[in-house]
Write an enzyme that holds these catalytic residues in place. Structure first.
Site, PDB file in Angstrom:
ATOM      1  N   LYS A  50       0.837  -1.207   0.000  1.00 33.55           N
ATOM      2  CA  LYS A  50       0.000   0.000   0.000  1.00 33.55           C
ATOM      3  C   LYS A  50       0.873   1.258   0.000  1.00 33.55           C
ATOM      4  O   LYS A  50       0.637   2.193  -0.769  1.00 33.55           O
ATOM      5  CB  LYS A  50      -0.914   0.005   1.234  1.00 33.55           C
ATOM      6  N   ALA A  66      -0.725   0.752   6.162  1.00 35.64           N
ATOM      7  CA  ALA A  66      -1.032  -0.105   7.308  1.00 35.64           C
ATOM      8  C   ALA A  66      -2.076  -1.130   6.920  1.00 35.64           C
ATOM      9  O   ALA A  66      -2.907  -0.885   6.038  1.00 35.64           O
ATOM     10  CB  ALA A  66      -1.522   0.729   8.493  1.00 35.64           C
ATOM     11  N   ASP A  67      -2.028  -2.271   7.588  1.00 41.20           N
ATOM     12  CA  ASP A  67      -3.065  -3.279   7.390  1.00 41.20           C
ATOM     13  C   ASP A  67      -3.254  -4.036   8.697  1.00 41.20           C
ATOM     14  O   ASP A  67      -2.282  -4.397   9.355  1.00 41.20           O
ATOM     15  CB  ASP A  67      -2.693  -4.252   6.276  1.00 41.20           C
ATOM     16  N   THR A  68      -4.515  -4.261   9.060  1.00 36.89           N
ATOM     17  CA  THR A  68      -4.849  -4.915  10.324  1.00 36.89           C
ATOM     18  C   THR A  68      -5.607  -6.199  10.071  1.00 36.89           C
ATOM     19  O   THR A  68      -6.482  -6.254   9.206  1.00 36.89           O
ATOM     20  CB  THR A  68      -5.712  -3.981  11.206  1.00 36.89           C
ATOM     21  N   GLY A 103       0.321  -4.449  10.507  1.00 38.51           N
ATOM     22  CA  GLY A 103       1.585  -4.161   9.849  1.00 38.51           C
ATOM     23  C   GLY A 103       1.620  -2.691   9.471  1.00 38.51           C
ATOM     24  O   GLY A 103       0.598  -2.118   9.085  1.00 38.51           O
TER      25      GLY A 103
END
Length: 196
Positions: A50, A66-68, A103
């Site tokens: 991203k 960011a990724d959750t 992340g």
């Protein structure tokens, strides 16, 4: 200037509350896990992809991706695809502990710096009626794991171990540490951290 490569209103609110100045330019990338990929590797890879996607268009800015994901029984729970999927996820989480992993990637001058944060969340027993009512509220539909700790679901979360903001969607303390590490390279430090 810091650019957030996410359309998430929760991530935007967390950054604003921390006094971090930013612009928003969402990235549009596939979010499918790769075979055998761990949850940590998955979130870090997506955060990097991203951030790099937006950094290619914003070469003079600092880009945050960011990724959750929620992890229970080694299963990755992203955003539910429909109300039935949300109910399935909530039944999996009911009465148990799970991990929330985010992340994070900062790209500066084309160079990505990647890290992640893990928080352990305890969920009380949730009845089928409570699940049905919660799903009908609409709150679970765009949340990893089908719940919002800062919303209605807070009533079922008696304990967390780790960073609360990570469960909301962005580990702010981690992001701030990463920004502080790179800030000495920039003359425009106030634009990253507000006017202080």
């Amino acid at each position: 200037m810091l650019v957030l490569a996410s359309a998430s209103p929760r991530r935007q609110e967390l950054l604003r509350n921390a006094g971090i100045t930013f612009e928003v330019q969402p990235a549009d990338i596939p979010e499918d896990p790769q075979p055998g990929e761990s949850a940590k590797d998955y979130t870090e890879r997506l955060a990097r992809e991203k951030a790099l996607a937006v950094a290619n268009q914003r070469r003079h800015d600092v880009v945050l991706g960011a990724d959750t994901v929620v992890v229970v029984d080694s299963q990755l729970l992203g955003k539910p695809s429909d109300p039935a999927d949300a109910a399935r996820m909530l039944r999996m989480l009911s009465g148990r502990k799970h991990q929330v992993i985010t992340g994070v990637c900062l790209v500066v001058s084309g160079q990505p710096s990647v890290a992640s944060e893990t928080t352990l969340v305890t969920v009380s027993e949730i009845t089928d009626k409570e699940i049905a009512d919660y799903v009908s509220s609409g709150e679970p539909m765009d949340k990893a794991g089908a719940y919002a700790i800062q919303g209605i679901a807070s009533r079922w979360i008696p304990r967390i171990e780790g960073d609360y903001s990570n469960v909301v969607g962005l580990p702010v303390a981690l992001v701030f540490r990463m920004l502080r590490e790179i800030s000495s390279e920039f003359s425009e430090k106030p634009r990253l951290f507000g006017a202080n």
